[in-house]
Design a protein around this motif. Structure first.
Motif, PDB file in Angstrom:
ATOM      1  N   THR A   9       0.105  -5.174  -7.893  1.00  0.00           N
ATOM      2  CA  THR A   9       0.463  -5.357  -6.490  1.00  0.00           C
ATOM      3  C   THR A   9       1.180  -4.098  -6.053  1.00  0.00           C
ATOM      4  O   THR A   9       2.312  -3.833  -6.472  1.00  0.00           O
ATOM      5  CB  THR A   9       1.363  -6.584  -6.303  1.00  0.00           C
ATOM      6  OG1 THR A   9       0.675  -7.750  -6.786  1.00  0.00           O
ATOM      7  CG2 THR A   9       1.708  -6.786  -4.831  1.00  0.00           C
ATOM      8  N   PHE A  10       0.503  -3.300  -5.230  1.00  0.00           N
ATOM      9  CA  PHE A  10       1.004  -1.992  -4.844  1.00  0.00           C
ATOM     10  C   PHE A  10       1.822  -2.077  -3.565  1.00  0.00           C
ATOM     11  O   PHE A  10       1.418  -2.726  -2.601  1.00  0.00           O
ATOM     12  CB  PHE A  10      -0.160  -1.015  -4.630  1.00  0.00           C
ATOM     13  CG  PHE A  10      -0.861  -0.627  -5.901  1.00  0.00           C
ATOM     14  CD1 PHE A  10      -0.444   0.475  -6.629  1.00  0.00           C
ATOM     15  CD2 PHE A  10      -1.940  -1.369  -6.360  1.00  0.00           C
ATOM     16  CE1 PHE A  10      -1.089   0.839  -7.794  1.00  0.00           C
ATOM     17  CE2 PHE A  10      -2.592  -1.012  -7.533  1.00  0.00           C
ATOM     18  CZ  PHE A  10      -2.162   0.093  -8.250  1.00  0.00           C
ATOM     19  N   LYS A  11       2.958  -1.410  -3.573  1.00  0.00           N
ATOM     20  CA  LYS A  11       3.772  -1.294  -2.372  1.00  0.00           C
ATOM     21  C   LYS A  11       3.234  -0.143  -1.547  1.00  0.00           C
ATOM     22  O   LYS A  11       3.183   1.001  -2.009  1.00  0.00           O
ATOM     23  CB  LYS A  11       5.232  -1.028  -2.746  1.00  0.00           C
ATOM     24  CG  LYS A  11       6.189  -1.054  -1.566  1.00  0.00           C
ATOM     25  CD  LYS A  11       6.302  -2.449  -0.972  1.00  0.00           C
ATOM     26  CE  LYS A  11       7.430  -2.525   0.061  1.00  0.00           C
ATOM     27  NZ  LYS A  11       7.521  -3.872   0.653  1.00  0.00           N
ATOM     28  N   VAL A  12       2.828  -0.437  -0.296  1.00  0.00           N
ATOM     29  CA  VAL A  12       2.178   0.545   0.569  1.00  0.00           C
ATOM     30  C   VAL A  12       3.018   0.720   1.834  1.00  0.00           C
ATOM     31  O   VAL A  12       3.478  -0.257   2.434  1.00  0.00           O
ATOM     32  CB  VAL A  12       0.753   0.084   0.954  1.00  0.00           C
ATOM     33  CG1 VAL A  12       0.083   1.103   1.857  1.00  0.00           C
ATOM     34  CG2 VAL A  12      -0.082  -0.167  -0.294  1.00  0.00           C
ATOM     35  N   TYR A  13       3.207   1.970   2.239  1.00  0.00           N
ATOM     36  CA  TYR A  13       3.899   2.305   3.486  1.00  0.00           C
ATOM     37  C   TYR A  13       2.922   3.057   4.382  1.00  0.00           C
ATOM     38  O   TYR A  13       2.244   3.974   3.922  1.00  0.00           O
ATOM     39  CB  TYR A  13       5.120   3.197   3.217  1.00  0.00           C
ATOM     40  CG  TYR A  13       6.084   2.634   2.206  1.00  0.00           C
ATOM     41  CD1 TYR A  13       7.117   1.781   2.584  1.00  0.00           C
ATOM     42  CD2 TYR A  13       5.968   2.966   0.853  1.00  0.00           C
ATOM     43  CE1 TYR A  13       8.003   1.256   1.659  1.00  0.00           C
ATOM     44  CE2 TYR A  13       6.847   2.454  -0.086  1.00  0.00           C
ATOM     45  CZ  TYR A  13       7.852   1.601   0.310  1.00  0.00           C
ATOM     46  OH  TYR A  13       8.733   1.092  -0.616  1.00  0.00           O
ATOM     47  N   TYR A  14       2.853   2.694   5.670  1.00  0.00           N
ATOM     48  CA  TYR A  14       1.886   3.387   6.512  1.00  0.00           C
ATOM     49  C   TYR A  14       2.257   3.305   7.990  1.00  0.00           C
ATOM     50  O   TYR A  14       3.022   2.442   8.426  1.00  0.00           O
ATOM     51  CB  TYR A  14       0.483   2.809   6.313  1.00  0.00           C
ATOM     52  CG  TYR A  14       0.308   1.360   6.723  1.00  0.00           C
ATOM     53  CD1 TYR A  14      -0.111   1.017   8.003  1.00  0.00           C
ATOM     54  CD2 TYR A  14       0.551   0.322   5.810  1.00  0.00           C
ATOM     55  CE1 TYR A  14      -0.277  -0.310   8.370  1.00  0.00           C
ATOM     56  CE2 TYR A  14       0.391  -1.000   6.165  1.00  0.00           C
ATOM     57  CZ  TYR A  14      -0.020  -1.317   7.453  1.00  0.00           C
ATOM     58  OH  TYR A  14      -0.175  -2.632   7.822  1.00  0.00           O
TER      59      TYR A  14
END
Length: 419
Positions: A95-100
């Protein structure tokens, strides 16, 4: 360049800081002794690690004059529009933590993304200030970064006996899975959708170890593109590598353990962790450190903050990260830019390639290893110019793909076409 010229040049430049894999020849002692004594314990024989990434950098000794600075943590939302946890099933489920921040979409134009990969021991938040600068200048460009497996807030279902799978293959597959997700985001599709989307233009940007990952992703794009979906492959209009060179990275591996042992093991608070990074010149920009450092340390059972990433668990992969990096970079089929913090980092292959005009070389001598944090405005300007220079070819390719898609759609409606 003659030896005399090199000597004169080096005398004018600050001592280069290292990268992910170039380690210190001496510990940071006097300059950070006060902070280290307060925030460090020697309880653990195996140091947890966040590495100042790919050639594993040697932080410069800070000057004795320190301007008054504030070391309070800054939340991610000050620089990114959204965050989410994304499930990807690659070699092992994560489960990847993504910022965008989404691109400003236009019905007449295909979306563009700048997608970042951080270095070993760092996190996606290292690009926070840079990404905000880019989007403010280029609102039509989306920016996205994430925490790689074993880093930051990303969590994986991995065997604790074998540790993190940090092979270059796995990291490159993860990266392209994130790229596919960015395409769905800009098309308004759910994460599990396989509906076709418009072609998307992307620029891959990797710092230190991340530079090796994005280069591998470009090289093996067709092989590693997530299977089982109907997403068209994006147009890679640019490949940008930040402060990593094969030769110096491999040379620094022998000192890696001593570097990890030289750092504080624990900090009393987030502010102590931010202060240490700034005063040790690991990160020279306190504004950026205030948002990036909280992504690499976490509260431990003893009530103190420790490093999230234990890079010693990834030691079997260190060499494989950087072997043949120069050749892979030079052979990549896209516009290419290498941004360094010092002129003496180029190896023979890159020197020859640069003389032949195979890539754009930019040197920022007044910054440390974390170029994206130390000089976000300068780097944002370089990336903007690089994108404008390389987007013409991408625009022509996107136009051809859109024309092909329209022809395919009309012909597929003809009776008997599917027989």
């Amino acid at each position: 360049m003659s030896d005399l010229q090199k000597t004169l040049l080096k005398s004018k430049l600050p001592k280069p800081s290292t990268s992910d894999l170039v380690l210190p020849e001496e510990k940071i002692e006097e300059a950070t002794s006060e902070d280290s004594d307060r925030g460090t314990e020697e309880e653990s024989p195996t140091p947890p690690s966040d590495v100042p990434p790919a050639e594993f950098a040697i932080p410069e000794r800070p000057s004795r004059k320190q301007h008054q600075q504030h070391y309070k943590a800054t939340p991610w939302k000050a620089y990114w529009r959204d965050t989410e946890s994304l499930d990807l099933s690659t070699s092992s489920p994560c489960t990847f933590k993504v910022y965008y921040t989404m691109p400003t979409l236009s019905p007449s134009k295909s979306p563009t993304w700048f997608i970042f990969h951080h270095g070993a021991g760092s996190s996606g938040l290292t690009f926070s200030v840079l990404a905000a600068r880019i989007h403010a200048s280029l609102p039509e460009v989306g920016v996205l970064a994430y925490d790689a497996r074993g880093h930051g807030a990303t969590r994986c279902d991995e065997d604790h006996q074998t540790g993190t799978d940090a092979s270059l293959d796995t990291l490159a597959r993860d990266f392209l899975g994130i790229v596919a997700h960015a395409m769905r985001l800009s098309s308004g599709l759910p994460a599990d959708s396989s509906s076709p989307t418009k072609p998307v233009e992307v620029v891959f940007i990797g710092h230190s170890l991340g530079g090796a990952v994005v280069t591998e992703a470009v090289r093996r794009f067709t092989e590693f593109w997530p299977p089982g979906n109907n997403l068209p492959k994006p147009i890679v209009s640019g490949l940008v590598v930040l402060d990593v060179v094969e030769g110096s990275a491999l040379e620094g591996l022998g000192s890696m353990r001593s570097y990890l042992a030289s750092r504080p093991q624990y900090f009393r608070s987030l502010e102590d962790g931010i202060r240490w990074h700034v005063k040790s010149h690991t990160v020279r920009n306190s504004v950026s450190a205030s948002v990036s450092v909280p992504g690499i340390i976490q509260l431990g059972a003893n009530g103190r903050y420790k490093w999230i990433t234990d890079l010693l668990l990834t030691e079997p992969f260190w060499k494989s990260w950087f072997v043949d990096l120069s050749s892979k970079f030079l052979e990549a089929r896209s516009g290419k830019m290498l941004v360094l913090a010092g002129t003496d980092r180029l190896d023979k292959k890159l020197t020859i390639g640069q003389m032949q005009g195979k890539y754009q070389l930019e040197v920022l001598p007044e910054v440390g290893h974390f170029i994206q944090e130390d000089a976000p405005e300068k780097l944002a300007a370089l990336l903007e110019q690089f994108w404008h220079r390389n987007r013409r070819g991408a625009a022509l390719e996107i136009k051809a793909l859109n024309t092909h898609a329209a022809l395919w759609a009309s012909s597929s409606a003809t009776p008997g076409r599917n027989l």
